[in-house]
Design an enzyme around this catalytic site. Sequence first.
Site, PDB file in Angstrom:
ATOM      1  N   PHE A  89     -28.593  85.698 -21.366  1.00  0.00           N
ATOM      2  CA  PHE A  89     -28.747  85.849 -19.918  1.00  0.00           C
ATOM      3  C   PHE A  89     -27.367  86.182 -19.344  1.00  0.00           C
ATOM      4  CE2 PHE A  89     -29.106  84.048 -15.554  1.00  0.00           C
ATOM      5  CZ  PHE A  89     -30.121  84.875 -15.105  1.00  0.00           C
ATOM      6  N   ASP A 160     -22.638  77.527 -24.657  1.00  0.00           N
ATOM      7  CA  ASP A 160     -23.597  77.732 -23.569  1.00  0.00           C
ATOM      8  C   ASP A 160     -24.891  77.061 -24.036  1.00  0.00           C
ATOM      9  OD1 ASP A 160     -25.568  78.539 -21.817  1.00  0.00           O
ATOM     10  OD2 ASP A 160     -24.767  80.568 -21.555  1.00  0.00           O
ATOM     11  N   HIS A 163     -30.022  76.284 -22.930  1.00  0.00           N
ATOM     12  CA  HIS A 163     -31.347  76.180 -23.555  1.00  0.00           C
ATOM     13  C   HIS A 163     -31.415  75.003 -24.536  1.00  0.00           C
ATOM     14  CE1 HIS A 163     -31.563  80.940 -23.377  1.00  0.00           C
ATOM     15  NE2 HIS A 163     -31.385  80.386 -22.195  1.00  0.00           N
ATOM     16  N   GLN A 186     -31.978  74.578 -13.999  1.00  0.00           N
ATOM     17  CA  GLN A 186     -32.788  75.480 -13.164  1.00  0.00           C
ATOM     18  C   GLN A 186     -34.275  75.198 -13.452  1.00  0.00           C
ATOM     19  OE1 GLN A 186     -34.197  78.204 -15.089  1.00  0.00           O
ATOM     20  NE2 GLN A 186     -35.343  79.029 -13.352  1.00  0.00           N
ATOM     21  N   LYS A 189     -35.870  75.240 -16.903  1.00  0.00           N
ATOM     22  CA  LYS A 189     -35.152  74.648 -18.032  1.00  0.00           C
ATOM     23  C   LYS A 189     -35.833  73.367 -18.522  1.00  0.00           C
ATOM     24  CE  LYS A 189     -32.045  77.846 -18.383  1.00  0.00           C
ATOM     25  NZ  LYS A 189     -32.422  78.703 -17.254  1.00  0.00           N
ATOM     26  N   ARG A 218      -9.727  68.236  -4.893  1.00  0.00           N
ATOM     27  CA  ARG A 218      -9.409  67.028  -4.126  1.00  0.00           C
ATOM     28  C   ARG A 218      -9.829  65.772  -4.880  1.00  0.00           C
ATOM     29  NH1 ARG A 218     -12.220  65.647   1.706  1.00  0.00           N
ATOM     30  NH2 ARG A 218     -10.567  64.258   2.462  1.00  0.00           N
ATOM     31  N   TYR A 225      -6.256  65.099   2.874  1.00  0.00           N
ATOM     32  CA  TYR A 225      -6.480  66.534   2.624  1.00  0.00           C
ATOM     33  C   TYR A 225      -5.377  67.132   1.772  1.00  0.00           C
ATOM     34  CZ  TYR A 225     -10.296  65.957   5.773  1.00  0.00           C
ATOM     35  OH  TYR A 225     -11.452  65.513   6.325  1.00  0.00           O
ATOM     36  N   ARG A 235     -20.200  70.619  -6.422  1.00  0.00           N
ATOM     37  CA  ARG A 235     -20.711  69.249  -6.562  1.00  0.00           C
ATOM     38  C   ARG A 235     -22.234  69.197  -6.523  1.00  0.00           C
ATOM     39  NH1 ARG A 235     -16.580  68.370  -2.549  1.00  0.00           N
ATOM     40  NH2 ARG A 235     -18.269  68.584  -1.041  1.00  0.00           N
TER      41      ARG A 235
HETATM   42  C1  LIG Z   1     -28.128  81.374 -21.647  1.00  0.00           C
HETATM   43  C2  LIG Z   1     -28.023  80.999 -20.207  1.00  0.00           C
HETATM   44  N1  LIG Z   1     -26.813  80.661 -19.711  1.00  0.00           N
HETATM   45  C3  LIG Z   1     -26.645  80.317 -18.427  1.00  0.00           C
HETATM   46  C4  LIG Z   1     -27.709  80.290 -17.546  1.00  0.00           C
HETATM   47  C5  LIG Z   1     -27.447  80.002 -16.100  1.00  0.00           C
HETATM   48  O1  LIG Z   1     -28.028  78.860 -15.594  1.00  0.00           O
HETATM   49  P1  LIG Z   1     -28.395  78.748 -14.046  1.00  0.00           P
HETATM   50  O2  LIG Z   1     -29.620  79.538 -13.802  1.00  0.00           O
HETATM   51  O3  LIG Z   1     -28.607  77.275 -13.842  1.00  0.00           O
HETATM   52  O4  LIG Z   1     -27.220  79.227 -13.253  1.00  0.00           O
HETATM   53  C6  LIG Z   1     -28.984  80.632 -18.023  1.00  0.00           C
HETATM   54  C7  LIG Z   1     -30.171  80.616 -17.189  1.00  0.00           C
HETATM   55  O5  LIG Z   1     -30.726  80.649 -16.365  1.00  0.00           O
HETATM   56  C8  LIG Z   1     -29.148  80.996 -19.381  1.00  0.00           C
HETATM   57  O6  LIG Z   1     -30.351  81.364 -19.876  1.00  0.00           O
END
Ligand SMILES: Cc1ncc(COP(=O)(O)O)c(C=O)c1O
Length: 387
Positions: A89, A160, A163, A186, A189, A218, A225, A235
């Site tokens: 992605f 990454d 998944h 997301q 997921k 911060r 500040y 956050r």
């Molecule tokens: C392999 C991969 N990395 C990163 C992300 C990014 O995640 P998000 O959609 O939460 O920004 C996704 C998917 O949506 C993904 O499939």
Amino acid sequence: MGRSPQSFEFPAWPQYGDAERMALHRALDQGQWWRIGGSEVDTFEEEFADYHGAPYALAVTNGTHALELALQVLGVGPGSEVIVPAFTFISSSQAAQRLGAVAVPVDVDAETYCIDPAAVAAAMGPRTKAVMPVHMAGQVADMDALEKLTADAGVPILQDAAHAHGARWQGKKVGELGSVAAFSFQNGKLMTAGEGGAVTFPTRELYDSAFLRHSCGRPPTDRKYFHNTSGSNFRMNEFSASVLRAQLDRLAGQIDTREERWPLLASLLAEIPGVVPQGRDERNDRNPHYMAMFRVPGLGEERRNALVDTLIEQGLPAFVGFRAIYRSDGFWESSAPDESVEDIARRCPNSEALTRDSVWLHHRTLLGTEQQMHDIAAVIAESMAKA
Ligand SMILES: Cc1ncc(COP(=O)(O)O)c(C=O)c1O
């Protein structure tokens, strides 16, 4: 076909119930809805880190920000190169590019669809500041080979793991592999609050740096500040964290079900002429199965697309696989390698083929019954015969 599309009553996604309802009320009644002064994000981070065997976890706004923040604390910036799989992605490369770094796509393995260590070795050079394996659909990339070649060069790995919640490699959880890992929450997921992300860290130093940077530089106790580092606002809010705590409780049981269903579905798919299910590296001893993936080699992109349309008509939540990242205009709008699309395509034949011939089913199919695995395979076999 003998059965109506409606007869596919797979479990809905996201799954939720009283645990999520109570969690939301708990967060609401705290009267503090951001993480500073609340307890849901803090507690979720501890629980998530613990579940993944990581010393520290930081919750953030989404998986893309998780990758960007992680790369930043690893020292990636203008002038850096980050090696990413071509078949992923687009967030994997966008995160590097947002920091002004060049994302260098390399090919993936034709069976596991994960980054090919030999291609990483060929692409590494003096500007390489990070290597980003993607654990595609829950299949952990070849961490042994990657750890060896990055350790020799002194280059950090960023997993990454968007998944790969709950995945294991040779008995080790993602957070026990010694490198930073980024997750997504997301909506689709394996655990979700609609949006959200997290980064796990092997050291306190990296966590502290990320904490500052995800909160505008911060410290949480600052009243004057004074901003110690550069940063942004990544956050997570208290509501998301409360829901994610309930989602984390569901995860292990859901993985157990998918781990039971996938070998059956994969063996049935393997019997269908022209269908090749995603392969599994046996060192990946727990795979959470974010997608049920397979290839239809030789069918061609148009017929593959038509096949996916047919599967959807038959009631399956089916999708075409990712497009190799360098085949989207957006990839070339930010810092990209000094190569043409054709140059990259030539050295990424597997990513090219996967762009044309990969198909995936939503992971909720693997929460279905054993009989449904047979029904899925029957629909795919009949649709393939007509494709
Ligand atoms: C392999 C991969 N990395 C990163 C992300 C990014 O995640 P998000 O959609 O939460 O920004 C996704 C998917 O949506 C993904 O499939």
